[in-house]
Scaffold this motif. Sequence first.
Motif, short mmCIF file in Angstrom:
data_model
loop_
_atom_site.label_atom_id
_atom_site.label_comp_id
_atom_site.label_asym_id
_atom_site.label_seq_id
_atom_site.Cartn_x
_atom_site.Cartn_y
_atom_site.Cartn_z
N UNK B 55 34.04 49.06 48.28
CA UNK B 55 34.37 50.10 47.31
C UNK B 55 33.15 50.34 46.43
N UNK B 56 33.02 51.52 45.88
CA UNK B 56 31.91 51.74 44.94
C UNK B 56 32.15 50.98 43.62
N UNK B 57 31.09 50.90 42.84
CA UNK B 57 31.08 50.27 41.51
C UNK B 57 31.31 48.77 41.56
N UNK B 58 32.51 48.34 41.95
CA UNK B 58 32.74 46.90 42.05
C UNK B 58 33.55 46.67 43.31
N UNK B 59 33.03 45.83 44.24
CA UNK B 59 33.77 45.65 45.48
C UNK B 59 34.86 44.58 45.31
N UNK B 60 35.63 44.42 46.36
CA UNK B 60 36.78 43.52 46.30
C UNK B 60 36.40 42.08 46.06
N UNK B 61 35.30 41.65 46.70
CA UNK B 61 34.84 40.27 46.48
C UNK B 61 34.59 40.02 45.00
N UNK B 62 33.80 40.92 44.40
CA UNK B 62 33.43 40.74 42.98
C UNK B 62 34.67 40.70 42.10
N UNK B 63 35.59 41.61 42.41
CA UNK B 63 36.81 41.67 41.61
C UNK B 63 37.56 40.34 41.65
N UNK B 64 37.73 39.83 42.88
CA UNK B 64 38.49 38.60 43.03
C UNK B 64 37.79 37.45 42.31
N UNK B 65 36.45 37.39 42.52
CA UNK B 65 35.69 36.31 41.88
C UNK B 65 35.87 36.35 40.36
N UNK B 66 35.77 37.55 39.82
CA UNK B 66 35.87 37.68 38.38
C UNK B 66 37.25 37.26 37.89
N UNK B 67 38.25 37.67 38.63
CA UNK B 67 39.62 37.30 38.26
C UNK B 67 39.81 35.79 38.25
N UNK B 68 39.32 35.17 39.35
CA UNK B 68 39.56 33.73 39.50
C UNK B 68 38.75 32.93 38.47
N UNK B 69 37.54 33.46 38.11
CA UNK B 69 36.68 32.70 37.21
C UNK B 69 37.02 32.92 35.74
N UNK B 70 37.30 34.18 35.38
CA UNK B 70 37.40 34.48 33.96
C UNK B 70 38.82 34.54 33.42
N UNK B 71 39.78 34.62 34.34
CA UNK B 71 41.14 34.79 33.83
C UNK B 71 42.05 33.71 34.41
N UNK B 72 41.96 32.48 33.84
CA UNK B 72 42.73 31.36 34.42
C UNK B 72 44.23 31.60 34.37
N UNK B 73 44.69 32.45 33.43
CA UNK B 73 46.13 32.68 33.34
C UNK B 73 46.66 33.40 34.59
N UNK B 74 45.74 34.11 35.34
CA UNK B 74 46.18 34.84 36.52
C UNK B 74 45.78 34.11 37.79
N UNK B 75 45.49 32.82 37.63
CA UNK B 75 44.97 32.05 38.76
C UNK B 75 45.96 32.02 39.92
N UNK B 76 47.24 32.07 39.61
CA UNK B 76 48.23 31.94 40.68
C UNK B 76 48.75 33.26 41.20
#
Lengths: 966, 138
Positions: B55-76
């Motif tokens: 995807x443009x701007x931010x791809x799926x990998x980056x999105x997932x990484x950011x979610x898993x690293x920066x938002x522990x409340x959404x880890x599951x």
Amino acid sequence: MWRLPSLDQIGPEQFTDLFKSTPIATIGQLVNATIVAIALYSVTDIYTITVWWTINLAMCSWTMWRWHQNRNRIITRISSKAIPRAILSGFLYALPWSMLVILFLGEIPHFEELLMGIAVIGMAAAGSVQLARVYPAALTYLATILVPIIVKSIALGGLQYYLLAGLSISYIFYLFSVVINSAITLIERSTALNELSSHKLALDEHSIVTVMDTKGTIIYANDKFCDISGYDREELIGASHRILRSGHHSVEFYKKIYRTITKGKSWHGEIQNRAKDGSYYWVDTTITPFRDGEGKIVQYIVIRTDITDQKKVTETLITQNKQFNAALVNMTQGLCVFDGDQRLIIANERYADLYDLPAEILKPGTTLRRILEYRFAKGVYLDTTFEDYYQEMMKWVSNGVSENKIQQLSDGRSIDIKHSPMENGGWLTSHEDITEKVTAGEEIHASQELFSKAFELSPVPLSIANADSGAFYNVNKAWTKTFGYSHAEAMASSVAKLELWINPDDRLAFLDKIRNNDLPTHGFEAKIRCKNSQEIDVLAYGEFVEVNDEELLFIVIHDINERKKAEATNLRLSRIVEDSVNEVFVFDAETLKFVQVNAAACKNTGYTVEELTKLTPVDLKPEFTFEQFEAAITPLRCGELKHIKFQTTHCRKDGSHYDADIVLQQINTGNRPVFAAIIEDITDQKLAEKELAAHRDHLQNLVDTATKDLQINAAELKLALAKEQELNRLQREFVSMASHEFRTPLAIIDTTAQRIKRQAGNNNLTPEDAIQRVAKIRDAVERMARLMESTLDATRMEEGIIKVEIGVCDIRDVVLDAMTDQIELTPSHNITSELRALPDEILGDSGALNQVFTNLLSNAVKYAPDAPDIEIMGHTEGDQAVIAVRDYGMGIDEDELGRIGERFFRATTSTGIEGTGIGLNLVQMLLKQHGGALSVESTKGEGSTFTVRLPIAGPDQKMLADNEAA
Amino acid sequence: MTTIVCIEDEADLRENLVEELEDEGYDVYQARDGEEGLEVILNHKPDLVLSDITMPRKDGYELLKELRENYPLMAEMPFIFVSALADKDRVLAGLKIGADGYLTKPIDFELLHATIHTSLRQMARIKKKQEEVFELDI
């Protein structure tokens, strides 16, 4: 309560003024008078008050006048508390009085007259009593009140009033008795005061007296003080005692005085003061603090006696004493002085050191007996008993003559003791340690003996003879052994008699040389005949020695017979070296100059011996600098290596070279260390080696060439492999790209179909829905077709299927066609062109060029979805038509610019946008066919400019041919 | 209602996906790329995320990484990739960085539903277990 000072607290000057007429007391009295006046006013008329007030004011004025008259003699102390106290006191005196006046006087008939009389009497009484004492004065004031009370009480009648009147009258009598008593006391005190005044006068006459307050300010100074200090009284009063400080005493000294007197104790001591004219004087000083009735120190009386002269005498004595003590301390002798009672007056430290006497023994006053006992107790004396020694001393003390003796101490020291009697029956003894002197004498004796022994035992023949006669004074064992004569024979004879010198003239020449200080350093060579007539070679050294006015000749003989033999052997060795075929060079270890070379060396180098002695090995060795040679021989110098071997080239005198095999070693015998080099000319050997080396090099070359070929092959293979790998990579990337790019439209088609199915299954599919979904499917299919076409183009290109057909081509039309198509396709974008500067015609393939610009424009639109402006600009640059397509889209990373045009390459910024990475590759290939080129300028986030350059005259024919051949 | 965020840059495909999911009864929020996706996720805290990779701007990998690293409340929170990148390496890479599922395009809706269902069921089980543990703790 505020009190005036009592009599015993008054300083001597105040005896003449009993009024304590301070302004303070006056203030108190005025306050008192004022309050009573106010009280009176409430019950009487202004006339009475005026009388009352006038009397008081008169009294106060008189007091002040007296105070003013005596102010210089009166010690006035005004503290900050004094004034409020005075006012309060006035109040307290006035208060009861005023109350009584108001209470009683109001109702008495003719009270004005009565009051006036009472006031006059009261004041008169008060005035008189004030002469005596202040307390009675207060009481008298009270009496002036009591009288009206009595009058009132009688006038009122009744028992209680009579009682009150009686009490008042008796109180008045009591008061008067007090007054009279005070008067008597006053007379007594006056007598005492007179006496005190005379004492004070005597003190003033004899002593220097000052009074200072608690802050050290002078408040009184007598005439004597003025005389000695040189200040006027006016200057002194009010000044600080500090002006007298001479600087002689430390601050600590003054602090100590201050601490003592502020504790209320008297201080006594000697102080040096400075007079006004700067001169110094010493005073014996007593400072006594004076306390007030409450025990508080109010002032200090300082009484001094001039002791300047006395002090000077004492100082001179002390100085003399100090000098004497210094002399005593610095004496090398121990010194003690006893008085006629055999008691120690003084002893110096040296004395204490000599006998190790402790300080407490050497205190003045210790008896001789005690000191001697101590000395004996320590076992100092060797060959005498205490009693004997003591008796001996007593004997000569009574004789009264000087005596001198040397006493041995048990520790081996010798002490020279000198006794000198003194006039007062005492005596002075000096003790000097002469052990070293004695030892020195013994040492001289010992050294003489040592010399004799050395002379006798010397292995070198030595003789001492008279310089003129040649008569022997002494000869040693070695001498007798060398020359065969016995000691006795020699001593009985002389040099001449024994005919020792084969040539007697030699002896004279020898003596001459000694006298002229001209003897060769290695000695005088001579031939001597021994007793057995054998002639021997000797080296003689000699020196004249003056002993007891006799000139003696001291001769040292060196037998060189053995050496002469050795020299012969050396000569043979030298010949061998000289005749050696090897070159032998000997050079100095320090200067590196040749000191010895052999014939072979001269012959091969072409230099003479003389020339070589001016040269160093470095001059012969062109391969060495001086530093390098030094570095090479350093291991020899340090002793790390015994010898070094190396090969180098030698340079002959004529400039030709030869190869030299060199063995170098250091030889440390002789005066100076030298290096010896043995050299072999290895020119022939070298030649042979060179030939061998040439063969070897040839072989090596062959091998190297073969290796190089192999390496080239390997590199080519590697390159081919890399190409192969690159192709594989491209292949992989293409598959990945194609898979992804085809899957997306496929997904759209598939999901849309699934949606249709689901809707149809639910009977939920409206015709509109169907049309819309089918349109979606068709779009996706079209997209797939485009992808396929693009992929096919690339493949065809690669296989050379697409060929350009060069003809006349209207480049403007080509660009505008592509532009119109693009505008139709994507009306969202605003494409503008400026193509007037382009040439009308160029040589090229219109179809192929259309494909080029279509690609560039579709890219511009695709990669600038949010920036609708796209510009096409054309101009001519030399023989080239230049067309640039500019967009304001996402741009390309700088480090990826070089890869644009690579097949299947897609910029990072293109993520998520459909594409195959084939378009630009195709463009590049087409342009190449035209002899043109594509270049890109781009800034990430700001847009890209793709520039096409086409030769107006079309592609080079030769190039075309080359391309076709390829 | 179960909430799903659907992130896809191809508009047609996204439309189809959203319709299908809504028909299945999910509450669906959509986004056009990773960056928008992150915003929508943070706003709606969905029960599950469905995302494209390329995807443009931010791809799926980056999105997932950011979610898993920066938002522990959404880890599951289950995260499922739907991508055209179909080769094994890419699939493994996606799973490795923490995706709970990886579906390749073209998409079979039945398979999609099954995958979503499995993930949600698993989440429910974990939640229940956690609650039990919580009760035991009390």
